[in-house]
Design an enzyme around this catalytic site. Structure first.
Site, PDB file in Angstrom:
ATOM      1  CB  CYS A  92       3.510 -11.931   5.561  1.00  0.00           C
ATOM      2  SG  CYS A  92       4.282 -11.714   7.175  1.00  0.00           S
TER       3      CYS A  92
ATOM      4  CB  CYS B 254       2.970  -8.399  12.754  1.00  0.00           C
ATOM      5  SG  CYS B 254       4.713  -8.286  12.316  1.00  0.00           S
TER       6      CYS B 254
ATOM      7  CG  HIS C  79      -2.192  -7.956   1.842  1.00  0.00           C
ATOM      8  ND1 HIS C  79      -1.809  -7.327   3.000  1.00  0.00           N
ATOM      9  CD2 HIS C  79      -2.115  -7.007   0.863  1.00  0.00           C
ATOM     10  CE1 HIS C  79      -1.522  -6.055   2.731  1.00  0.00           C
ATOM     11  NE2 HIS C  79      -1.697  -5.843   1.454  1.00  0.00           N
TER      12      HIS C  79
ATOM     13  CD  GLU D 256      -3.383  -9.971   7.528  1.00  0.00           C
ATOM     14  OE1 GLU D 256      -3.476 -10.567   8.616  1.00  0.00           O
ATOM     15  OE2 GLU D 256      -2.702  -8.922   7.378  1.00  0.00           O
TER      16      GLU D 256
ATOM     17  CG  HIS E 235      -6.517  -5.279   5.092  1.00  0.00           C
ATOM     18  ND1 HIS E 235      -5.633  -6.294   4.804  1.00  0.00           N
ATOM     19  CD2 HIS E 235      -5.758  -4.154   5.226  1.00  0.00           C
ATOM     20  CE1 HIS E 235      -4.404  -5.820   4.765  1.00  0.00           C
ATOM     21  NE2 HIS E 235      -4.456  -4.519   5.013  1.00  0.00           N
TER      22      HIS E 235
ATOM     23  CG  HIS F 272      -2.001  -1.072   1.102  1.00  0.00           C
ATOM     24  ND1 HIS F 272      -2.563  -1.677   2.191  1.00  0.00           N
ATOM     25  CD2 HIS F 272      -2.598  -1.625   0.015  1.00  0.00           C
ATOM     26  CE1 HIS F 272      -3.469  -2.566   1.784  1.00  0.00           C
ATOM     27  NE2 HIS F 272      -3.500  -2.544   0.469  1.00  0.00           N
TER      28      HIS F 272
ATOM     29  CB  THR G 123      -0.606  -9.709  10.704  1.00  0.00           C
ATOM     30  OG1 THR G 123      -0.728  -9.129   9.398  1.00  0.00           O
ATOM     31  CG2 THR G 123      -0.795 -11.212  10.619  1.00  0.00           C
TER      32      THR G 123
ATOM     33  CB  SER H 157      -1.095   1.992   4.249  1.00  0.00           C
ATOM     34  OG  SER H 157      -0.588   1.170   5.280  1.00  0.00           O
TER      35      SER H 157
END
Length: 560
Positions: free
Chosen positions: A87, A181, A65, A117, A115, A30, A153, A209
């Site tokens: 990731c 994360c 993602h 992800e 999103h 992003h 995350t 983002s």
């Protein structure tokens, strides 16, 4: 880590998969500036596989993602080659969901519903997943027997804890996993700690983002003025001078080069309030005068190493040559993409004609001074000047993989060190009263080594930039750790040569004192590893100070 890993995977493929068209399944990160640079490398984001026409020769990158299993199967069935850059931490969340879905759990995913992800994670729930964004949504959940909770995350830790507290109060046997994360948690904690000490906070990153917006919101909740900006250019519309202490942080997908430009801009604006030697130093670095002075210092040391009587015309030639070549190569080698190649770029763009005139006058004056010392010095300087000007120009036939000398892998570091060695060590030895001997070889090797180390260390700091624009410097070719090892070996070789050259009768006793320069280089190795909080201009200045240290060594030698 996940974003950096994804970008590195894509750039590695772009470097080696020359026969394939490269696509990313959605924007890789992003950050619009980085996406534009990737487009210039032939890396195209697509929303669906229907946009890919050349499927047999296409490579599709799954971004950090991740995607849903059904979507992955659809891509495989289409025949498109897949490279998975998901990731590992997202992959860990996918594994948790997959396991608990098999065990008949309803999976609650705390995150942003839109999103990518979260969309991918939902695909692992077999239709038994629910996305939650706020605490209020917990009350709307239906009765559930077995509940598993995971987080996006990059979710806010504070928001996640509040939602989890509400869920566990309603479903006491809930299984909870903190899948945020660790770098996200750390960044958020740092924002809260820094906001209490700063007059203003700047969060750098794409406006699209989610994790960057979350950081900006978190900073604003601390009642500290907080600004979410994408690029350094946006600082022109903010009255920075009213703040004394400024904190800078960035979203997970914000590349280093954008952060560095912001830090440089803030430092420049703040420094306008003070008239000091430090500001003068930064100005000399940005205008390349600092490098030019350093070249003169190196030339003076090389003359003394070879026991050549000091003639100020040779250090002047070295300074003028380096100044002119730096300017010309920065002007000729600019990328048409609009990518700001360094902290110097803005100054060069504003005063392009002035810089060009200064470069032409400098190289002309250098040639005149060289001609006064003989035909041979003039001829050598003319040849290396011509080579320097041609370095960034297209001189090879169209269709060749290599269009200019700069396209040769690792050429920048080697050519630059060779040119500096020639103008500082060889040129003074071409005088009719002197010859090039063992002392000249030591002088050349010393200059070559110091300039090569400084150039490669600068490239280590700019690795991300160079990868994005396709510049194959030595760190890009062999990696950061191997480059550091190589530079340390070179510095040890230089130190050994300096320490034995005087006892061997090759040079003057100055060689032993020049070992101070090598010690300074080792200090720079450590500083580059701990560069956080230091702007690009400051780091570049520290590296170029290795040349000035040589001048200090000469002064110390005369004093002793």
């Amino acid at each position: 880590m996940g974003v950096r890993r994804a970008v590195d995977i894509v750039l590695e493929i772009a470097q080696h998969e020359t026969g394939h068209r490269i696509y990313t399944y959605g924007p890789l990160i992003h950050n619009p500036q980085t996406i534009e640079l990737l487009r210039n490398r032939g890396i195209t984001p697509v929303k669906s596989i229907e946009e890919i026409k050349d499927r047999k020769s296409a490579v599709l990158i799954i971004r950090a993602h991740g995607i849903a299993p059904a979507e992955r199967k659809k891509i495989k069935d289409s025949g498109i080659k897949i490279i998975d850059a998901t990731c590992p931490k997202v992959g860990y969340v996918q594994a948790i969901i997959k396991k608990h879905t098999v065990l008949d759990y309803t999976v609650l995913i705390v995150g942003d519903k839109e999103h990518p992800e979260v969309d991918g994670l939902l695909g692992y729930t077999n239709g038994r997943g629910i996305t939650l964004t706020t605490v209020d949504e917990v009350e709307k959940l239906p009765p559930l027997d077995k509940v598993c909770v995971v987080a996006q995350t990059t979710q806010s830790l504070d928001d996640y804890n509040k939602i989890v507290e509400k869920i566990t109060a309603r479903y006491p046997d809930t299984v909870v996993f903190n899948t945020i994360c660790s770098s996200t948690e750390q960044r958020q904690a740092e924002i809260m700690a820094m906001a209490g000490k700063m007059d203003a906070i700047f969060i750098v990153g794409g406006k699209n983002s989610a994790n960057t917006r979350r950081l900006a919101d978190l900073a604003q909740k601390q009642l500290t003025p907080a600004f979410h900006i994408e690029t350094a250019g946006e600082l022109d519309n903010i009255n920075i001078s009213s703040y004394s202490r400024i904190g800078v942080s960035a979203g997970a997908s914000t590349p280093n080069w954008i952060i560095d430009r912001v830090m440089d801009k803030i430092a420049e604006i703040q420094n306008r309030k003070f008239k000091s030697l430090f500001n003068l130093w930064l100005w000399a670095i940005k205008t390349d005068l600092y490098s030019a002075i350093g070249a003169g210092c190196l030339c003076l040391a090389c003359m003394l190493l070879q026991k050549i009587p000091v003639d100020v015309s040779y250090p002047a030639v070295a300074s003028l040559f380096v100044y002119a070549m730096h300017i010309l190569n920065r002007l000729i080698g600019r990328k048409p993409s609009g990518f700001l190649g360094s902290f110097r770029e803005e100054t060069y763009l504003k005063h392009e004609k002035t810089y060009l005139l200064a470069a032409v006058l400098s190289i002309s004056f250098a040639l005149v001074l060289a001609a006064r010392n003989g035909l041979l010095p003039f001829s050598v300087l003319f040849v290396i000047s011509l080579a320097g000007i041609l370095y960034n120009m297209k001189i090879f036939p169209t269709g060749w993989h290599v269009q200019s000398l700069k396209d040769l892998p690792g050429s920048k570091n080697i050519f630059m060190a060779t040119a500096w060695g020639a103008v500082t060590a060889i040129l003074p030895a071409l005088n009719k009263d002197h010859t090039f001997n063992a002392g000249g070889a030591v002088a050349f090797v010393f200059t070559f080594g110091v300039v090569f180390i400084r150039s490669a260390m600068s490239d280590i700091l700019e690795m991300q930039n160079d990868k994005l624009i396709g510049r194959e410097t030595i760190p890009v070719l062999i990696g950061k750790s191997r480059t550091k090892t190589l530079l340390k070996i070179i510095s040890l070789i230089l130190l050994a040569i300096l320490l034995i050259s005087y006892p061997a009768g090759w040079t003057s006793s100055l060689s032993a004192i020049l070992s101070i320069c090598i010690l300074y280089v080792w200090i720079c190795f450590q500083l580059c590893d701990r560069r956080a909080g230091l702007s690009g201009a400051f780091m570049e200045g520290l590296l170029e100070t290795s040349y000035i240290i040589v001048g200090f060594c000469v002064f110390l030698w005369f004093a002793l």
